[in-house]
Design an enzyme around this catalytic site. Structure first.
Site, PDB file in Angstrom:
ATOM      1  N   ARG A 126     -36.217  18.112  -0.229  1.00 23.16           N
ATOM      2  CA  ARG A 126     -35.757  18.645  -1.523  1.00 23.16           C
ATOM      3  C   ARG A 126     -35.794  17.554  -2.593  1.00 23.16           C
ATOM      4  O   ARG A 126     -36.300  17.765  -3.710  1.00 23.16           O
ATOM      5  CB  ARG A 126     -34.335  19.186  -1.386  1.00 23.16           C
ATOM      6  CG  ARG A 126     -33.647  19.504  -2.723  1.00 23.16           C
ATOM      7  CD  ARG A 126     -32.186  19.847  -2.524  1.00 23.16           C
ATOM      8  NE  ARG A 126     -31.424  18.762  -1.918  1.00 23.16           N
ATOM      9  CZ  ARG A 126     -30.908  17.746  -2.597  1.00 23.16           C
ATOM     10  NH1 ARG A 126     -31.078  17.643  -3.896  1.00 23.16           N
ATOM     11  NH2 ARG A 126     -30.218  16.804  -1.972  1.00 23.16           N
ATOM     12  N   ARG A 127     -35.249  16.398  -2.268  1.00 21.79           N
ATOM     13  CA  ARG A 127     -35.257  15.287  -3.227  1.00 21.79           C
ATOM     14  C   ARG A 127     -36.673  14.787  -3.450  1.00 21.79           C
ATOM     15  O   ARG A 127     -37.063  14.486  -4.579  1.00 21.79           O
ATOM     16  CB  ARG A 127     -34.355  14.159  -2.722  1.00 21.79           C
ATOM     17  CG  ARG A 127     -32.863  14.516  -2.735  1.00 21.79           C
ATOM     18  CD  ARG A 127     -32.034  13.467  -2.026  1.00 21.79           C
ATOM     19  NE  ARG A 127     -30.609  13.774  -2.094  1.00 21.79           N
ATOM     20  CZ  ARG A 127     -29.743  13.496  -1.139  1.00 21.79           C
ATOM     21  NH1 ARG A 127     -30.154  12.916  -0.013  1.00 21.79           N
ATOM     22  NH2 ARG A 127     -28.457  13.788  -1.281  1.00 21.79           N
ATOM     23  N   ARG A 144     -33.758   7.467   7.038  1.00 18.27           N
ATOM     24  CA  ARG A 144     -32.558   8.136   7.503  1.00 18.27           C
ATOM     25  C   ARG A 144     -31.547   7.060   7.913  1.00 18.27           C
ATOM     26  O   ARG A 144     -31.835   5.875   7.885  1.00 18.27           O
ATOM     27  CB  ARG A 144     -32.831   9.120   8.623  1.00 18.27           C
ATOM     28  CG  ARG A 144     -33.227   8.535   9.937  1.00 18.27           C
ATOM     29  CD  ARG A 144     -32.911   9.527  11.049  1.00 18.27           C
ATOM     30  NE  ARG A 144     -31.510   9.920  10.999  1.00 18.27           N
ATOM     31  CZ  ARG A 144     -30.925  10.668  11.936  1.00 18.27           C
ATOM     32  NH1 ARG A 144     -31.617  11.102  12.952  1.00 18.27           N
ATOM     33  NH2 ARG A 144     -29.642  10.976  11.842  1.00 18.27           N
ATOM     34  N   ARG A 150     -28.594   3.076   4.468  1.00 17.57           N
ATOM     35  CA  ARG A 150     -29.460   3.438   3.331  1.00 17.57           C
ATOM     36  C   ARG A 150     -29.280   2.489   2.150  1.00 17.57           C
ATOM     37  O   ARG A 150     -30.257   2.037   1.551  1.00 17.57           O
ATOM     38  CB  ARG A 150     -29.199   4.885   2.927  1.00 17.57           C
ATOM     39  CG  ARG A 150     -29.566   5.869   4.033  1.00 17.57           C
ATOM     40  CD  ARG A 150     -29.413   7.313   3.609  1.00 17.57           C
ATOM     41  NE  ARG A 150     -29.615   8.200   4.750  1.00 17.57           N
ATOM     42  CZ  ARG A 150     -30.202   9.378   4.694  1.00 17.57           C
ATOM     43  NH1 ARG A 150     -30.653   9.844   3.539  1.00 17.57           N
ATOM     44  NH2 ARG A 150     -30.344  10.122   5.767  1.00 17.57           N
ATOM     45  N   CYS A 237     -32.212  24.239   6.163  1.00 20.30           N
ATOM     46  CA  CYS A 237     -31.454  23.375   5.263  1.00 20.30           C
ATOM     47  C   CYS A 237     -32.191  22.099   4.893  1.00 20.30           C
ATOM     48  O   CYS A 237     -31.733  21.353   4.032  1.00 20.30           O
ATOM     49  CB  CYS A 237     -30.086  23.051   5.867  1.00 20.30           C
ATOM     50  SG  CYS A 237     -30.151  22.003   7.331  1.00 20.30           S
TER      51      CYS A 237
END
Length: 333
Positions: A126-127, A144, A150, A237
């Site tokens: 999505r990003r 991840r 991160r 999702c």
């Protein structure tokens, strides 16, 4: 008073979220014990899209609920599949944190200040799709790991920036590390982002009663609309889909405003649509916006990781309690 065993993942963010729920249940007079559970998503080093995406963080905790090893589970709502889980019910959706994404970049840079060719890390299609659609010339690298991992990629110089959920940083007390809060006009959040789902067995009426006091009707209405859109698009999702519903004041009372994004990860396809509908009909609003997006081109995109049936209802009770007065969703700074 009810003694409750509350299941949670072991990560710092998960235990912080679960601790927040536990504190509120204790304040209501209940004894609460946190029970840590390891999920597939916690032990695998692969990207979520490679290990299935939808439900990898929820499956082990839901199994513990069904087997009676715990009484209550706390999930990040965006991690839950949209299809209902037989025998379980989301008894509460507490007041939502700010749902937006944030950038954590080197040298305090914003997204627009990153030089062309800069490397931005994210594990979210999505990003990735929305960053590519902005046409800023940045390179997106799949990553991840937990928040420390991160952000550590930025401080070590492995990437120039990472995109994270603002809610997670806020709950961990690390919001000061964000260099920019991304406007949803640029990057719409994931359906349900920033919200928690407090789940229990549907046959444990004592637990349902104890937990339901934490439910926030406005948050529930918004996330049902967002997840109904996701379900109607027959997407998982981790699909490149963004959605954000907000409670607004209409001419005849409260309404829901829903915005949606569907795109391709390379940024060549970008479809954004919005719709306003009755506050009391969030599921219908999500389905209607999904239908519009499908008719306008979303039907030609591959949106599935583990597909969910568009005929299934969203896995959150879509019937929020009616409200009579305008309400602004809580923002945490």
């Amino acid at each position: 008073m009810t003694a409750l065993r509350l299941g949670t993942r072991r990560s710092a963010l998960a235990t912080t979220q679960s601790g927040w729920v536990a504190d509120r249940l204790r304040a209501a007079g209940h004894e609460v014990e946190l029970v840590e559970i390891t999920t597939e998503g916690d032990v695998s080093g692969e990207l979520l899209t490679a290990i299935g995406g939808t439900g990898v963080f929820a499956a082990a905790i839901r199994r513990a609920l069904l087997e009676g090893r715990i009484d209550v589970a706390v999930h990040s709502l965006k991690d839950l599949p949209t299809a209902p889980e037989p025998g379980l019910v989301v008894a509460a959706v507490p007041v939502r944190e700010d749902s937006r994404d944030v950038l954590v970049a080197r040298d305090g840079l914003t997204l627009g200040e990153l030089p062309a060719g800069s490397v931005v890390g994210t594990g979210s299609p999505r990003r990735t799709a929305q960053l590519a659609a902005l046409g800023l010339g940045v390179q997106v690298r799949p990553i991840r790991g937990n928040v420390d991992t991160r952000i550590g990629l930025v401080t070590s110089g492995a990437v120039d920036a990472v995109v994270l959920a603002r809610a997670g940083l806020a709950r961990l007390g690390r919001l000061h590390e964000a260099t920019e809060v991304l406007d949803p006009i640029q990057v719409l959040p994931a359906p349900g982002q920033g919200a928690l789902a407090v789940e229990c067995r549907s046959d444990r009426h004592d637990v349902v009663s104890a937990v339901s006091v934490l439910d926030d009707p406005d948050t529930r209405a918004c996330v049902v609309a967002e997840r109904s859109l996701l379900a109607a698009l027959e997407a998982g999702c981790t699909a490149p889909i963004g959605a954000l519903a907000e409670v607004v004041e209409g001419e005849d009372g409260l309404e829901l405003s829903l915005r949606g994004f569907v795109g391709s990860e390379d940024g060549t396809v970008e479809l954004r649509r919005s719709l306003v509908g009755p506050y009391a009909e969030p599921e219908s609003l999500g389905r209607r916006l999904a239908q519009t997006m499908l008719e306008d081109g979303a039907a030609g995109l591959d949106l599935n990781d583990h597909p969910t049936s568009g005929t299934e209802p969203a896995a959150v009770d879509p019937a929020p309690a009616p409200r009579q007065a305008p309400h602004q969703p809580e923002q945490v700074s």
